[in-house]
Scaffold this motif. Sequence first.
Motif, PDB file in Angstrom:
ATOM      1  N   GLY A 197     113.815 -60.412 -67.308  1.00  0.00           N
ATOM      2  CA  GLY A 197     113.993 -61.656 -68.047  1.00  0.00           C
ATOM      3  C   GLY A 197     114.348 -61.437 -69.502  1.00  0.00           C
ATOM      4  N   GLN A 198     115.351 -62.125 -69.977  1.00  0.00           N
ATOM      5  CA  GLN A 198     115.775 -61.987 -71.370  1.00  0.00           C
ATOM      6  C   GLN A 198     114.751 -62.561 -72.341  1.00  0.00           C
ATOM      7  N   THR A 199     113.906 -63.486 -71.864  1.00  0.00           N
ATOM      8  CA  THR A 199     112.930 -64.103 -72.759  1.00  0.00           C
ATOM      9  C   THR A 199     111.924 -63.097 -73.292  1.00  0.00           C
ATOM     10  N   ALA A 200     111.697 -62.032 -72.562  1.00  0.00           N
ATOM     11  CA  ALA A 200     110.756 -61.012 -73.016  1.00  0.00           C
ATOM     12  C   ALA A 200     111.246 -60.351 -74.301  1.00  0.00           C
ATOM     13  N   PHE A 201     112.533 -60.425 -74.537  1.00  0.00           N
ATOM     14  CA  PHE A 201     113.125 -59.759 -75.690  1.00  0.00           C
ATOM     15  C   PHE A 201     113.930 -60.717 -76.555  1.00  0.00           C
ATOM     16  N   SER A 202     113.456 -61.931 -76.721  1.00  0.00           N
ATOM     17  CA  SER A 202     114.235 -62.969 -77.395  1.00  0.00           C
ATOM     18  C   SER A 202     114.598 -62.606 -78.834  1.00  0.00           C
ATOM     19  N   GLN A 203     113.809 -61.779 -79.511  1.00  0.00           N
ATOM     20  CA  GLN A 203     114.109 -61.445 -80.890  1.00  0.00           C
ATOM     21  C   GLN A 203     115.282 -60.472 -81.015  1.00  0.00           C
ATOM     22  N   SER A 204     115.846 -60.034 -79.906  1.00  0.00           N
ATOM     23  CA  SER A 204     116.941 -59.078 -79.948  1.00  0.00           C
ATOM     24  C   SER A 204     118.221 -59.647 -79.347  1.00  0.00           C
ATOM     25  N   GLN A 205     118.454 -60.898 -79.541  1.00  0.00           N
ATOM     26  CA  GLN A 205     119.623 -61.539 -78.953  1.00  0.00           C
ATOM     27  C   GLN A 205     120.947 -61.021 -79.524  1.00  0.00           C
ATOM     28  N   ASN A 206     120.897 -60.311 -80.650  1.00  0.00           N
ATOM     29  CA  ASN A 206     122.125 -59.821 -81.263  1.00  0.00           C
ATOM     30  C   ASN A 206     122.644 -58.533 -80.626  1.00  0.00           C
ATOM     31  N   LEU A 207     121.930 -58.003 -79.647  1.00  0.00           N
ATOM     32  CA  LEU A 207     122.388 -56.799 -78.967  1.00  0.00           C
ATOM     33  C   LEU A 207     123.566 -57.129 -78.058  1.00  0.00           C
ATOM     34  N   PRO A 208     124.444 -56.156 -77.827  1.00  0.00           N
ATOM     35  CA  PRO A 208     125.569 -56.394 -76.912  1.00  0.00           C
ATOM     36  C   PRO A 208     125.073 -56.547 -75.479  1.00  0.00           C
ATOM     37  N   PHE A 245     120.124 -53.877 -73.349  1.00  0.00           N
ATOM     38  CA  PHE A 245     119.201 -52.745 -73.393  1.00  0.00           C
ATOM     39  C   PHE A 245     118.503 -52.733 -74.745  1.00  0.00           C
ATOM     40  N   TYR A 246     117.222 -52.440 -74.714  1.00  0.00           N
ATOM     41  CA  TYR A 246     116.385 -52.559 -75.904  1.00  0.00           C
ATOM     42  C   TYR A 246     115.705 -51.261 -76.291  1.00  0.00           C
ATOM     43  N   LEU A 247     115.758 -50.288 -75.416  1.00  0.00           N
ATOM     44  CA  LEU A 247     115.033 -49.044 -75.620  1.00  0.00           C
ATOM     45  C   LEU A 247     116.004 -47.876 -75.713  1.00  0.00           C
ATOM     46  N   GLY A 248     115.482 -46.742 -76.122  1.00  0.00           N
ATOM     47  CA  GLY A 248     116.293 -45.543 -76.207  1.00  0.00           C
ATOM     48  C   GLY A 248     116.489 -44.881 -74.847  1.00  0.00           C
ATOM     49  N   TRP A 249     117.422 -43.951 -74.801  1.00  0.00           N
ATOM     50  CA  TRP A 249     117.774 -43.273 -73.564  1.00  0.00           C
ATOM     51  C   TRP A 249     116.565 -42.586 -72.927  1.00  0.00           C
ATOM     52  N   GLY A 250     115.771 -41.899 -73.711  1.00  0.00           N
ATOM     53  CA  GLY A 250     114.602 -41.208 -73.177  1.00  0.00           C
ATOM     54  C   GLY A 250     113.637 -42.153 -72.485  1.00  0.00           C
ATOM     55  N   HIS A 251     113.505 -43.370 -73.021  1.00  0.00           N
ATOM     56  CA  HIS A 251     112.645 -44.375 -72.386  1.00  0.00           C
ATOM     57  C   HIS A 251     113.188 -44.731 -70.999  1.00  0.00           C
ATOM     58  N   TYR A 252     114.498 -44.946 -70.918  1.00  0.00           N
ATOM     59  CA  TYR A 252     115.072 -45.340 -69.635  1.00  0.00           C
ATOM     60  C   TYR A 252     115.003 -44.204 -68.614  1.00  0.00           C
ATOM     61  N   GLU A 282     106.392 -52.900 -61.971  1.00  0.00           N
ATOM     62  CA  GLU A 282     105.760 -51.867 -62.793  1.00  0.00           C
ATOM     63  C   GLU A 282     106.733 -51.378 -63.868  1.00  0.00           C
ATOM     64  N   ARG A 283     107.982 -51.164 -63.467  1.00  0.00           N
ATOM     65  CA  ARG A 283     109.013 -50.728 -64.428  1.00  0.00           C
ATOM     66  C   ARG A 283     109.195 -51.785 -65.505  1.00  0.00           C
ATOM     67  N   HIS A 284     109.242 -53.056 -65.106  1.00  0.00           N
ATOM     68  CA  HIS A 284     109.370 -54.139 -66.082  1.00  0.00           C
ATOM     69  C   HIS A 284     108.173 -54.156 -67.033  1.00  0.00           C
ATOM     70  N   PHE A 285     106.980 -54.046 -66.460  1.00  0.00           N
ATOM     71  CA  PHE A 285     105.766 -54.060 -67.264  1.00  0.00           C
ATOM     72  C   PHE A 285     105.835 -52.981 -68.342  1.00  0.00           C
ATOM     73  N   TYR A 286     106.131 -51.758 -67.949  1.00  0.00           N
ATOM     74  CA  TYR A 286     106.158 -50.663 -68.924  1.00  0.00           C
ATOM     75  C   TYR A 286     107.337 -50.787 -69.888  1.00  0.00           C
ATOM     76  N   GLY A 287     108.454 -51.321 -69.435  1.00  0.00           N
ATOM     77  CA  GLY A 287     109.579 -51.547 -70.345  1.00  0.00           C
ATOM     78  C   GLY A 287     109.236 -52.571 -71.416  1.00  0.00           C
ATOM     79  N   ASN A 297     105.317 -52.825 -78.172  1.00  0.00           N
ATOM     80  CA  ASN A 297     104.423 -51.957 -78.936  1.00  0.00           C
ATOM     81  C   ASN A 297     105.137 -50.803 -79.637  1.00  0.00           C
ATOM     82  N   ASN A 298     106.467 -50.782 -79.499  1.00  0.00           N
ATOM     83  CA  ASN A 298     107.274 -49.748 -80.148  1.00  0.00           C
ATOM     84  C   ASN A 298     106.795 -48.338 -79.772  1.00  0.00           C
ATOM     85  N   TRP A 299     106.548 -48.140 -78.462  1.00  0.00           N
ATOM     86  CA  TRP A 299     106.075 -46.849 -77.992  1.00  0.00           C
ATOM     87  C   TRP A 299     107.184 -45.815 -78.016  1.00  0.00           C
TER      88      TRP A 299
END
Length: 194
Positions: A97-108, A116-123, A134-139, A145-147
């Motif tokens: 869901g895009q709503t989980a990341f609403s503050q990042s709407q300026n991403l392509p 995508f909101y995380l770095g390659w290593g996260h993915y 589970e994948r969604h939860f941890y993403g 939390n900027n893990w």
Amino acid sequence: MPQETETDFIQEVKELLNSARERTKAAINIAMVYTYYEIGRRILKQEQKGLNRAEYGKKILKQLSSALTKEFGKGCSISNLKSIRQFFVVYSQDRIGQTAFSQSQNLPTTLEGRRFYLGWGHYVRLMRISNLEERHFYGIETYKNNWSVRELNRQFDDAKGFSVRNLQAMRQFYELFPQDEITQQLAAQIAMVP
């Protein structure tokens, strides 16, 4: 008002430069995630043209790895290309869901409308989680939390997986409320409560 010392001024400038470096690294990392997604799309498309897909796929990855390594150096190994292809396969079908990341709407967005909101290593780490929820939860938790990747691994390992936490929560729920026979049967089936 006290006057700023030269040491304070130098420290402020250093902090500004460090902050700019961090933002630049994050922007580059996100750009690479989108690039890897598109490379994964192209690899899969090229592989699907082959008659004997398994052998053709190996040949494609070997040739691509060789050509890219010559021009771009390390990071283009066959195993990395397999991860890039898998990234496309997993995330082209994954609609978090895009709503989980609403503050990042300026991403392509990708052709499918995926952001995508995380770095390659996260993915790379998240792709190893087969359970979609589970994948969604941890993403989402990683983003909120900027893990770092290390922290994501620690959180995942400490929790022993999302399903274990869900199981414990279900068990607690069924222990708290009176249960009739049907509820007990459901509890036994869903939460494996004895």
